[in-house]
Design a protein around this motif. Sequence first.
Motif, PDB file in Angstrom:
ATOM      1  N   HIS A 131       0.846  -1.195   0.000  1.00 51.68           N
ATOM      2  CA  HIS A 131       0.000   0.000   0.000  1.00 51.68           C
ATOM      3  C   HIS A 131       0.880   1.243   0.000  1.00 51.68           C
ATOM      4  O   HIS A 131       1.927   1.276   0.658  1.00 51.68           O
ATOM      5  CB  HIS A 131      -0.905   0.020   1.230  1.00 51.68           C
ATOM      6  CG  HIS A 131      -2.039  -0.961   1.147  1.00 51.68           C
ATOM      7  ND1 HIS A 131      -1.868  -2.312   1.378  1.00 51.68           N
ATOM      8  CD2 HIS A 131      -3.366  -0.781   0.860  1.00 51.68           C
ATOM      9  CE1 HIS A 131      -3.044  -2.924   1.239  1.00 51.68           C
ATOM     10  NE2 HIS A 131      -3.959  -2.025   0.929  1.00 51.68           N
ATOM     11  N   LEU A 132       0.443   2.256  -0.711  1.00 55.10           N
ATOM     12  CA  LEU A 132       1.206   3.491  -0.859  1.00 55.10           C
ATOM     13  C   LEU A 132       0.343   4.699  -0.523  1.00 55.10           C
ATOM     14  O   LEU A 132      -0.767   4.847  -1.042  1.00 55.10           O
ATOM     15  CB  LEU A 132       1.720   3.621  -2.299  1.00 55.10           C
ATOM     16  CG  LEU A 132       2.371   4.956  -2.687  1.00 55.10           C
ATOM     17  CD1 LEU A 132       3.669   5.174  -1.903  1.00 55.10           C
ATOM     18  CD2 LEU A 132       2.643   5.002  -4.195  1.00 55.10           C
ATOM     19  N   LEU A 133       0.865   5.550   0.366  1.00 57.22           N
ATOM     20  CA  LEU A 133       0.260   6.855   0.627  1.00 57.22           C
ATOM     21  C   LEU A 133       1.274   7.888   0.173  1.00 57.22           C
ATOM     22  O   LEU A 133       2.363   7.998   0.747  1.00 57.22           O
ATOM     23  CB  LEU A 133      -0.050   7.036   2.113  1.00 57.22           C
ATOM     24  CG  LEU A 133      -0.679   8.383   2.499  1.00 57.22           C
ATOM     25  CD1 LEU A 133      -2.075   8.507   1.905  1.00 57.22           C
ATOM     26  CD2 LEU A 133      -0.741   8.553   4.013  1.00 57.22           C
ATOM     27  N   TYR A 134       0.930   8.633  -0.866  1.00 56.69           N
ATOM     28  CA  TYR A 134       1.868   9.580  -1.469  1.00 56.69           C
ATOM     29  C   TYR A 134       1.422  11.003  -1.176  1.00 56.69           C
ATOM     30  O   TYR A 134       0.297  11.394  -1.491  1.00 56.69           O
ATOM     31  CB  TYR A 134       1.940   9.357  -2.982  1.00 56.69           C
ATOM     32  CG  TYR A 134       3.178   9.937  -3.622  1.00 56.69           C
ATOM     33  CD1 TYR A 134       4.356   9.195  -3.700  1.00 56.69           C
ATOM     34  CD2 TYR A 134       3.177  11.222  -4.139  1.00 56.69           C
ATOM     35  CE1 TYR A 134       5.500   9.711  -4.281  1.00 56.69           C
ATOM     36  CE2 TYR A 134       4.321  11.752  -4.717  1.00 56.69           C
ATOM     37  CZ  TYR A 134       5.472  10.986  -4.785  1.00 56.69           C
ATOM     38  OH  TYR A 134       6.619  11.522  -5.359  1.00 56.69           O
ATOM     39  N   VAL A 135       2.314  11.775  -0.530  1.00 58.91           N
ATOM     40  CA  VAL A 135       1.995  13.138  -0.108  1.00 58.91           C
ATOM     41  C   VAL A 135       2.722  14.118  -1.019  1.00 58.91           C
ATOM     42  O   VAL A 135       3.933  13.977  -1.259  1.00 58.91           O
ATOM     43  CB  VAL A 135       2.419  13.379   1.353  1.00 58.91           C
ATOM     44  CG1 VAL A 135       2.010  14.773   1.800  1.00 58.91           C
ATOM     45  CG2 VAL A 135       1.812  12.317   2.263  1.00 58.91           C
ATOM     46  N   THR A 136       2.001  15.113  -1.520  1.00 59.92           N
ATOM     47  CA  THR A 136       2.653  16.084  -2.392  1.00 59.92           C
ATOM     48  C   THR A 136       1.935  17.427  -2.334  1.00 59.92           C
ATOM     49  O   THR A 136       0.843  17.546  -1.787  1.00 59.92           O
ATOM     50  CB  THR A 136       2.698  15.568  -3.849  1.00 59.92           C
ATOM     51  OG1 THR A 136       3.514  16.420  -4.649  1.00 59.92           O
ATOM     52  CG2 THR A 136       1.297  15.482  -4.440  1.00 59.92           C
ATOM     53  N   ALA A 137       2.605  18.444  -2.865  1.00 58.59           N
ATOM     54  CA  ALA A 137       2.046  19.795  -2.973  1.00 58.59           C
ATOM     55  C   ALA A 137       2.833  20.535  -4.050  1.00 58.59           C
ATOM     56  O   ALA A 137       4.052  20.355  -4.141  1.00 58.59           O
ATOM     57  CB  ALA A 137       2.160  20.539  -1.638  1.00 58.59           C
ATOM     58  N   PRO A 143       2.248  24.114  11.553  1.00 56.99           N
ATOM     59  CA  PRO A 143       1.420  23.981  12.761  1.00 56.99           C
ATOM     60  C   PRO A 143       0.110  24.754  12.713  1.00 56.99           C
ATOM     61  O   PRO A 143      -0.766  24.525  13.567  1.00 56.99           O
ATOM     62  CB  PRO A 143       2.332  24.521  13.867  1.00 56.99           C
ATOM     63  CG  PRO A 143       3.224  25.502  13.169  1.00 56.99           C
ATOM     64  CD  PRO A 143       3.456  24.929  11.798  1.00 56.99           C
ATOM     65  N   VAL A 144      -0.045  25.671  11.750  1.00 57.13           N
ATOM     66  CA  VAL A 144      -1.265  26.484  11.722  1.00 57.13           C
ATOM     67  C   VAL A 144      -2.170  26.142  10.537  1.00 57.13           C
ATOM     68  O   VAL A 144      -3.278  26.662  10.446  1.00 57.13           O
ATOM     69  CB  VAL A 144      -0.913  27.990  11.684  1.00 57.13           C
ATOM     70  CG1 VAL A 144      -0.137  28.382  12.922  1.00 57.13           C
ATOM     71  CG2 VAL A 144      -0.137  28.353  10.426  1.00 57.13           C
ATOM     72  N   SER A 145      -1.716  25.281   9.634  1.00 52.85           N
ATOM     73  CA  SER A 145      -2.512  24.934   8.455  1.00 52.85           C
ATOM     74  C   SER A 145      -3.478  23.801   8.789  1.00 52.85           C
ATOM     75  O   SER A 145      -3.063  22.709   9.193  1.00 52.85           O
ATOM     76  CB  SER A 145      -1.598  24.518   7.301  1.00 52.85           C
ATOM     77  OG  SER A 145      -2.340  23.910   6.255  1.00 52.85           O
ATOM     78  N   ALA A 146      -4.771  24.058   8.582  1.00 49.00           N
ATOM     79  CA  ALA A 146      -5.775  23.026   8.832  1.00 49.00           C
ATOM     80  C   ALA A 146      -5.612  21.867   7.860  1.00 49.00           C
ATOM     81  O   ALA A 146      -5.804  20.697   8.223  1.00 49.00           O
ATOM     82  CB  ALA A 146      -7.174  23.623   8.711  1.00 49.00           C
ATOM     83  N   ARG A 147      -5.259  22.185   6.623  1.00 50.21           N
ATOM     84  CA  ARG A 147      -5.074  21.119   5.627  1.00 50.21           C
ATOM     85  C   ARG A 147      -3.866  20.256   5.989  1.00 50.21           C
ATOM     86  O   ARG A 147      -3.913  19.032   5.852  1.00 50.21           O
ATOM     87  CB  ARG A 147      -4.894  21.729   4.238  1.00 50.21           C
ATOM     88  CG  ARG A 147      -4.637  20.710   3.126  1.00 50.21           C
ATOM     89  CD  ARG A 147      -5.703  19.642   3.071  1.00 50.21           C
ATOM     90  NE  ARG A 147      -5.370  18.572   2.141  1.00 50.21           N
ATOM     91  CZ  ARG A 147      -5.879  17.344   2.190  1.00 50.21           C
ATOM     92  NH1 ARG A 147      -6.748  17.031   3.134  1.00 50.21           N
ATOM     93  NH2 ARG A 147      -5.518  16.436   1.308  1.00 50.21           N
ATOM     94  N   ALA A 148      -2.794  20.888   6.460  1.00 49.76           N
ATOM     95  CA  ALA A 148      -1.621  20.123   6.870  1.00 49.76           C
ATOM     96  C   ALA A 148      -1.968  19.190   8.030  1.00 49.76           C
ATOM     97  O   ALA A 148      -1.530  18.035   8.075  1.00 49.76           O
ATOM     98  CB  ALA A 148      -0.487  21.057   7.265  1.00 49.76           C
ATOM     99  N   ALA A 149      -2.767  19.688   8.963  1.00 49.02           N
ATOM    100  CA  ALA A 149      -3.194  18.856  10.089  1.00 49.02           C
ATOM    101  C   ALA A 149      -4.007  17.663   9.596  1.00 49.02           C
ATOM    102  O   ALA A 149      -3.885  16.544  10.119  1.00 49.02           O
ATOM    103  CB  ALA A 149      -4.011  19.684  11.076  1.00 49.02           C
ATOM    104  N   SER A 150      -4.840  17.880   8.570  1.00 54.05           N
ATOM    105  CA  SER A 150      -5.647  16.805   8.005  1.00 54.05           C
ATOM    106  C   SER A 150      -4.753  15.753   7.340  1.00 54.05           C
ATOM    107  O   SER A 150      -4.989  14.548   7.462  1.00 54.05           O
ATOM    108  CB  SER A 150      -6.642  17.368   6.986  1.00 54.05           C
ATOM    109  OG  SER A 150      -7.370  16.341   6.360  1.00 54.05           O
TER     110      SER A 150
END
Length: 267
Positions: A52-58, A114-121
Amino acid sequence: MTQLHHPPTARIHIESRECSPQVLERLTGATYFPERLLGPAIVGTVCRGGGHLLYVTAPQMIDADQQVDYYLGLLSGGSHQGGTDGPRGARDLVRIVTLDDASTRWLSTKVLDPVSARAASVRSDMREFVDTHLRAGADVRLSYFEPSRPLELLARDLGVPGTQPSAAHIPLATKHASRKIFTAAGVPVPQGTDVCHDPAALATAVATLARAGHRRIVLKLNSTAYGGGFGNALLELDDDIASAPEERTEERVSRALPHASLVDRKI
């Protein structure tokens, strides 16, 4: 014949390019670097291992589905490990999570904001991924492009190992450290100097090279934040500099140093 049992695999990929943010700002397309390694991640984790792969990007990948379908299309007849029914079944093994952030900050900085809601998600998604696959007995790891203290701390918080050597060893990969290691091992290296911490010391060191017959010298910025030669400058010395009396050589080199040609003229 005993058959070895290999636990299932699960990987989180955060392919953060962690060089100088100032350098990243001047590299066209640098913010899209993290998504370039999606293909190798899919091939290595899913196609070859059935994991299984979870790939994080921006920032957000506009063609994520097409990219995933292409790389999963490299599967042939479901012959890969893992037992899924070819590319269609393997699609459930790949999940991409993105942050809508096109800034030149490191991807790790975006994820750990630490302040980004999306980052926390995103961090919550990572935690859920880790917990789920650890309970299933999988070999879970955090994969990243290069050693990074922030990502090492993230791996520790998630309770999984990282896939890179410790970031504490990064200074050993500099040109200066490599020269010292080779010299200690008796491996010949091109003539050079120790690290110089001020222009006067640099002039003295370069003058020594000039008197040894060197006329074209590369000056290197001793920093792990730069790459691609951006910390370099090329110094061209005239023959009359080296032929000057020894007490004058350093003075002439000192006057020549400001005229060295910088690879990165914005330093």
